[in-house]
Motif scaffolding. Structure first.
Motif, mmCIF file in Angstrom:
data_model
loop_
_atom_site.group_PDB
_atom_site.id
_atom_site.type_symbol
_atom_site.label_atom_id
_atom_site.label_comp_id
_atom_site.label_asym_id
_atom_site.label_seq_id
_atom_site.Cartn_x
_atom_site.Cartn_y
_atom_site.Cartn_z
ATOM 1 N N ALA A 143 0.816 -1.217 0.000
ATOM 2 C CA ALA A 143 0.000 0.000 0.000
ATOM 3 C C ALA A 143 0.847 1.264 0.000
ATOM 4 N N TYR A 144 1.989 1.226 0.671
ATOM 5 C CA TYR A 144 2.854 2.401 0.789
ATOM 6 C C TYR A 144 4.229 2.139 0.162
ATOM 7 N N SER A 145 4.228 1.466 -0.979
ATOM 8 C CA SER A 145 5.485 1.049 -1.605
ATOM 9 C C SER A 145 6.398 2.204 -1.991
ATOM 10 N N SER A 146 5.874 3.398 -2.110
ATOM 11 C CA SER A 146 6.722 4.527 -2.485
ATOM 12 C C SER A 146 7.639 4.972 -1.348
ATOM 13 N N ILE A 147 7.328 4.591 -0.113
ATOM 14 C CA ILE A 147 8.158 5.017 1.016
ATOM 15 C C ILE A 147 8.839 3.860 1.735
ATOM 16 N N ILE A 148 8.521 2.624 1.376
ATOM 17 C CA ILE A 148 9.094 1.461 2.057
ATOM 18 C C ILE A 148 10.328 0.980 1.291
ATOM 19 N N ARG A 149 11.407 0.783 1.990
ATOM 20 C CA ARG A 149 12.658 0.335 1.360
ATOM 21 C C ARG A 149 13.031 -1.088 1.716
ATOM 22 N N GLY A 150 12.226 -1.740 2.554
ATOM 23 C CA GLY A 150 12.525 -3.121 2.888
ATOM 24 C C GLY A 150 11.400 -3.733 3.704
ATOM 25 N N ALA A 151 11.282 -5.073 3.610
ATOM 26 C CA ALA A 151 10.265 -5.788 4.373
ATOM 27 C C ALA A 151 10.830 -7.124 4.829
ATOM 28 N N GLY A 152 10.554 -7.468 6.059
ATOM 29 C CA GLY A 152 10.916 -8.773 6.613
ATOM 30 C C GLY A 152 9.635 -9.478 7.021
ATOM 31 N N ILE A 153 9.314 -10.564 6.338
ATOM 32 C CA ILE A 153 8.035 -11.243 6.553
ATOM 33 C C ILE A 153 8.303 -12.658 7.046
ATOM 34 N N ILE A 154 7.769 -12.979 8.226
ATOM 35 C CA ILE A 154 7.873 -14.333 8.764
ATOM 36 C C ILE A 154 6.458 -14.877 8.898
ATOM 37 N N ALA A 155 6.174 -15.961 8.191
ATOM 38 C CA ALA A 155 4.881 -16.651 8.243
ATOM 39 C C ALA A 155 3.727 -15.710 7.914
ATOM 40 N N GLY A 156 3.884 -14.931 6.852
ATOM 41 C CA GLY A 156 2.825 -14.046 6.395
ATOM 42 C C GLY A 156 2.274 -14.524 5.068
ATOM 43 N N GLY A 157 1.504 -13.697 4.410
ATOM 44 C CA GLY A 157 0.915 -14.077 3.129
ATOM 45 C C GLY A 157 0.875 -12.913 2.173
ATOM 46 N N PRO A 158 0.385 -13.149 0.946
ATOM 47 C CA PRO A 158 0.412 -12.121 -0.093
ATOM 48 C C PRO A 158 -0.598 -10.996 0.125
#
Length: 136
Positions: A55-70
């Protein structure tokens, strides 16, 4: 043992953890400080971190996802959330979710342009084969 409300809150708090930011600010030597916002989460927090990242991809520079979904996995339907998103991921149509994401951007502008996701964003995904809540 934590109750579901406490674990949900913990997941949200983990997803909201952001690195220090000073977006669009000039530092003392006159150069611009770039955005360095990251999101991360575990389980429900992982799902939330993905939603926030897209949703806020213009300001996010990284993501760490553990046991999440699409992104938009449940499509606003609790039955899909409990079945496809958590127990039977083979039922998830990634192509359909990608199309929904692009369509949402183009028709509503309620999320940032998905093209931002292919920029220099770093994403780390992890799931375990013994996870009994979110089936890998």
């Amino acid at each position: 043992r934590m109750g579901p409300g406490v674990s949900w809150l913990l997941g949200v708090l983990l997803a909201l953890r952001v690195s220090p930011t000073r977006t669009g600010v000039e530092n003392s030597n006159g150069s611009r400080v770039t955005q360095q916002i990251t999101v991360s989460g575990v389980s429900s927090g992982g799902f939330f971190a993905v939603q926030f990242h897209v949703a806020y991809s213009s300001i996010i520079r990284g993501a760490g996802i553990i046991a999440g979904g699409p992104f938009y996995c449940a499509q606003g339907n609790v039955d899909i959330a409990l079945a496809s998103c958590m127990r039977t991921p083979g039922l998830i149509s990634v192509d359909e979710l990608v199309a929904i994401t692009h369509s949402t951007y183009l028709t509503t502008r309620t999320i940032d342009d998905p093209k931002n996701l292919s920029m220099d964003t770093k994403v780390w995904l992890f799931t375990g084969t013994e996870d009994t809540a979110v089936n890998p």
